[in-house]
Motif scaffolding. Structure first.
Motif, PDB file in Angstrom:
ATOM      1  N   ASN A  26      -5.318 -10.380   0.603  1.00 29.96           N
ATOM      2  CA  ASN A  26      -5.230  -9.749  -0.695  1.00 29.96           C
ATOM      3  C   ASN A  26      -4.518  -8.845  -1.335  1.00 29.96           C
ATOM      4  OD1 ASN A  26      -6.347 -12.716  -1.322  1.00 29.96           O
ATOM      5  ND2 ASN A  26      -8.604 -11.884  -1.294  1.00 29.96           N
ATOM      6  N   LEU A  27      -4.829  -7.726  -0.585  1.00 30.08           N
ATOM      7  CA  LEU A  27      -4.311  -6.563  -1.070  1.00 30.08           C
ATOM      8  C   LEU A  27      -2.845  -6.537  -0.702  1.00 30.08           C
ATOM      9  CD1 LEU A  27      -4.603  -3.527  -1.741  1.00 30.08           C
ATOM     10  CD2 LEU A  27      -5.311  -3.151   0.672  1.00 30.08           C
ATOM     11  N   ARG A  28      -2.198  -6.935   0.251  1.00 30.27           N
ATOM     12  CA  ARG A  28      -0.841  -7.263   0.697  1.00 30.27           C
ATOM     13  C   ARG A  28      -0.174  -8.095  -0.260  1.00 30.27           C
ATOM     14  NH1 ARG A  28       1.549  -3.785   1.644  1.00 30.27           N
ATOM     15  NH2 ARG A  28      -0.278  -2.343   1.960  1.00 30.27           N
ATOM     16  N   LEU A  29      -0.886  -9.174  -0.839  1.00 32.23           N
ATOM     17  CA  LEU A  29      -0.148 -10.082  -1.724  1.00 32.23           C
ATOM     18  C   LEU A  29      -0.141  -9.126  -3.046  1.00 32.23           C
ATOM     19  CD1 LEU A  29       0.598 -12.610  -2.605  1.00 32.23           C
ATOM     20  CD2 LEU A  29      -1.395 -13.265  -3.071  1.00 32.23           C
ATOM     21  N   HIS A  30      -0.977  -8.574  -3.639  1.00 31.45           N
ATOM     22  CA  HIS A  30      -1.124  -7.887  -4.652  1.00 31.45           C
ATOM     23  C   HIS A  30      -0.062  -6.612  -4.734  1.00 31.45           C
ATOM     24  CE1 HIS A  30      -2.611  -6.254  -8.635  1.00 31.45           C
ATOM     25  NE2 HIS A  30      -2.498  -4.852  -8.045  1.00 31.45           N
ATOM     26  N   VAL A  31      -0.152  -5.807  -3.684  1.00 31.76           N
ATOM     27  CA  VAL A  31       1.000  -4.853  -3.557  1.00 31.76           C
ATOM     28  C   VAL A  31       2.303  -5.068  -3.559  1.00 31.76           C
ATOM     29  CG1 VAL A  31       1.623  -2.696  -2.166  1.00 31.76           C
ATOM     30  CG2 VAL A  31      -1.059  -2.949  -2.728  1.00 31.76           C
ATOM     31  N   THR A  32       2.453  -6.210  -2.691  1.00 32.62           N
ATOM     32  CA  THR A  32       3.969  -6.955  -2.768  1.00 32.62           C
ATOM     33  C   THR A  32       4.439  -7.211  -4.208  1.00 32.62           C
ATOM     34  OG1 THR A  32       3.278  -7.772  -0.550  1.00 32.62           O
ATOM     35  CG2 THR A  32       5.233  -9.050  -1.812  1.00 32.62           C
ATOM     36  N   ILE A  33       3.686  -7.429  -5.208  1.00 33.18           N
ATOM     37  CA  ILE A  33       4.210  -7.842  -6.518  1.00 33.18           C
ATOM     38  C   ILE A  33       3.905  -7.022  -7.591  1.00 33.18           C
ATOM     39  CG2 ILE A  33       4.098 -10.419  -5.985  1.00 33.18           C
ATOM     40  CD1 ILE A  33       1.629 -10.532  -7.705  1.00 33.18           C
ATOM     41  N   CYS A  34       3.030  -5.802  -7.205  1.00 34.36           N
ATOM     42  CA  CYS A  34       2.526  -4.919  -8.335  1.00 34.36           C
ATOM     43  C   CYS A  34       3.272  -3.656  -8.105  1.00 34.36           C
ATOM     44  CB  CYS A  34       1.322  -4.983  -8.342  1.00 34.36           C
ATOM     45  SG  CYS A  34       0.696  -3.508  -9.635  1.00 34.36           S
ATOM     46  N   ARG A  35       4.327  -3.013  -8.741  1.00 36.37           N
ATOM     47  CA  ARG A  35       5.002  -1.771  -8.651  1.00 36.37           C
ATOM     48  C   ARG A  35       4.004  -0.527  -8.744  1.00 36.37           C
ATOM     49  NH1 ARG A  35      10.415  -0.616 -11.637  1.00 36.37           N
ATOM     50  NH2 ARG A  35      11.518  -0.681  -9.774  1.00 36.37           N
ATOM     51  N   GLY A  36       2.967  -0.689  -9.719  1.00 34.27           N
ATOM     52  CA  GLY A  36       2.260   0.440  -9.986  1.00 34.27           C
ATOM     53  C   GLY A  36       1.329   0.457  -8.724  1.00 34.27           C
ATOM     54  N   CYS A  37       0.667  -0.375  -8.039  1.00 34.26           N
ATOM     55  CA  CYS A  37      -0.265  -0.297  -7.098  1.00 34.26           C
ATOM     56  C   CYS A  37       0.530   0.165  -5.758  1.00 34.26           C
ATOM     57  CB  CYS A  37      -0.774  -1.582  -6.728  1.00 34.26           C
ATOM     58  SG  CYS A  37      -2.259  -1.873  -8.002  1.00 34.26           S
ATOM     59  N   THR A  38       2.006  -0.196  -5.548  1.00 27.77           N
ATOM     60  CA  THR A  38       2.766   0.158  -4.645  1.00 27.77           C
ATOM     61  C   THR A  38       2.890   1.575  -4.631  1.00 27.77           C
ATOM     62  OG1 THR A  38       4.012  -1.989  -4.769  1.00 27.77           O
ATOM     63  CG2 THR A  38       5.109   0.048  -3.696  1.00 27.77           C
ATOM     64  N   ASN A  39       3.285   2.070  -5.930  1.00 27.55           N
ATOM     65  CA  ASN A  39       3.342   3.485  -6.137  1.00 27.55           C
ATOM     66  C   ASN A  39       1.948   4.385  -5.733  1.00 27.55           C
ATOM     67  OD1 ASN A  39       5.835   3.278  -7.063  1.00 27.55           O
ATOM     68  ND2 ASN A  39       5.303   3.327  -9.270  1.00 27.55           N
ATOM     69  N   GLU A  41      -0.174   3.500  -3.645  1.00 29.10           N
ATOM     70  CA  GLU A  41      -0.133   3.502  -2.022  1.00 29.10           C
ATOM     71  C   GLU A  41       0.597   4.551  -1.682  1.00 29.10           C
ATOM     72  OE1 GLU A  41      -0.265   0.330   1.443  1.00 29.10           O
ATOM     73  OE2 GLU A  41       1.165   0.115  -0.256  1.00 29.10           O
ATOM     74  N   ARG A  42       1.600   4.653  -2.156  1.00 26.32           N
ATOM     75  CA  ARG A  42       2.631   5.607  -1.804  1.00 26.32           C
ATOM     76  C   ARG A  42       2.032   6.952  -1.835  1.00 26.32           C
ATOM     77  NH1 ARG A  42       7.362   5.213  -4.547  1.00 26.32           N
ATOM     78  NH2 ARG A  42       7.221   3.027  -4.091  1.00 26.32           N
ATOM     79  N   GLN A  43       1.531   7.464  -2.968  1.00 24.85           N
ATOM     80  CA  GLN A  43       0.949   8.551  -3.421  1.00 24.85           C
ATOM     81  C   GLN A  43      -0.265   9.034  -2.942  1.00 24.85           C
ATOM     82  OE1 GLN A  43       1.199   8.094  -7.789  1.00 24.85           O
ATOM     83  NE2 GLN A  43       3.380   8.434  -7.685  1.00 24.85           N
ATOM     84  N   LEU A  44      -1.035   8.242  -2.185  1.00 31.42           N
ATOM     85  CA  LEU A  44      -2.466   8.291  -1.944  1.00 31.42           C
ATOM     86  C   LEU A  44      -2.481   9.268  -0.824  1.00 31.42           C
ATOM     87  CD1 LEU A  44      -5.195   7.002  -2.394  1.00 31.42           C
ATOM     88  CD2 LEU A  44      -4.925   5.258  -0.743  1.00 31.42           C
ATOM     89  N   PRO A  45      -1.618   9.581   0.177  1.00 33.26           N
ATOM     90  CA  PRO A  45      -1.959  10.741   0.988  1.00 33.26           C
ATOM     91  C   PRO A  45      -1.748  11.858   0.328  1.00 33.26           C
ATOM     92  CG  PRO A  45      -0.358   8.891   2.061  1.00 33.26           C
ATOM     93  CD  PRO A  45      -0.534   8.620   0.412  1.00 33.26           C
ATOM     94  N   THR A  46      -0.712  12.124  -0.634  1.00 34.74           N
ATOM     95  CA  THR A  46      -0.641  13.280  -1.510  1.00 34.74           C
ATOM     96  C   THR A  46      -1.842  13.555  -2.152  1.00 34.74           C
ATOM     97  OG1 THR A  46       1.471  13.036  -1.485  1.00 34.74           O
ATOM     98  CG2 THR A  46       0.796  14.479  -3.006  1.00 34.74           C
ATOM     99  N   LEU A  47      -2.652  12.467  -2.827  1.00 40.48           N
ATOM    100  CA  LEU A  47      -3.802  12.673  -3.713  1.00 40.48           C
ATOM    101  C   LEU A  47      -5.003  13.204  -2.572  1.00 40.48           C
ATOM    102  CD1 LEU A  47      -3.568   9.382  -5.945  1.00 40.48           C
ATOM    103  CD2 LEU A  47      -3.388  11.897  -6.392  1.00 40.48           C
ATOM    104  N   GLY A  48      -4.886  12.524  -1.392  1.00 36.61           N
ATOM    105  CA  GLY A  48      -6.073  12.975  -0.499  1.00 36.61           C
ATOM    106  C   GLY A  48      -5.759  14.344  -0.013  1.00 36.61           C
ATOM    107  N   LYS A  49      -4.506  14.807   0.098  1.00 41.57           N
ATOM    108  CA  LYS A  49      -4.298  16.396   0.595  1.00 41.57           C
ATOM    109  C   LYS A  49      -4.655  17.216  -0.718  1.00 41.57           C
ATOM    110  CE  LYS A  49      -0.471  18.302   2.869  1.00 41.57           C
ATOM    111  NZ  LYS A  49       1.042  18.372   3.162  1.00 41.57           N
ATOM    112  N   ALA A  50      -4.444  17.035  -1.892  1.00 42.02           N
ATOM    113  CA  ALA A  50      -4.709  17.644  -3.157  1.00 42.02           C
ATOM    114  C   ALA A  50      -6.195  17.702  -3.269  1.00 42.02           C
ATOM    115  CB  ALA A  50      -3.977  17.038  -4.501  1.00 42.02           C
TER     116      ALA A  50
END
Length: 66
Positions: A26-39, A41-50
Motif C-alpha cells: 500500500n505504501l509503494r502504491l501511494h508513494v508512486t502516485i503522490c509527489r508530496g509523499c515521495t518528497n 520519503e526523500r527528506q526523511l533521513p535529513t529530518l531524522g538527522k536534524a
C-alpha cells in the motif's frame, strides 16, 4: 488506498520496524502516485538527522558567557 497522513506515518514507522507485506504494498502504491509523499520519503533521513542533533543539543552550553 492510503491517504497522505497514513503514508507518512508508515514511512516513519519503516525506520523503527519491519512493515507487513500489505503495508509495504500500500505504501509503494501511494508513494508512486503522490509527489508530496515521495518528497517526504526523500527528506526523511535529513529530518531524522536534524531531530537527533536537536535532541543532543545542550541549551546551557550557549548561556555560559552570561
Amino acid at each position: 488506498m492510503l491517504n497522505c497522513h497514513d503514508a507518512t506515518f508508515l514511512l516513519s514507522q519503516r525506520l523503527e520496524r519491519d512493515l507487513s507485506v500489505t503495508e509495504r504494498a500500500n505504501l509503494r502504491l501511494h508513494v508512486t502516485i503522490c509527489r508530496g509523499c515521495t518528497n517526504f520519503e526523500r527528506q526523511l533521513p535529513t529530518l531524522g538527522k536534524a531531530a537527533r542533533a536537536f535532541a543532543s543539543h545542550d541549551p546551557g552550553a550557549e548561556d555560559s558567557s552570561s
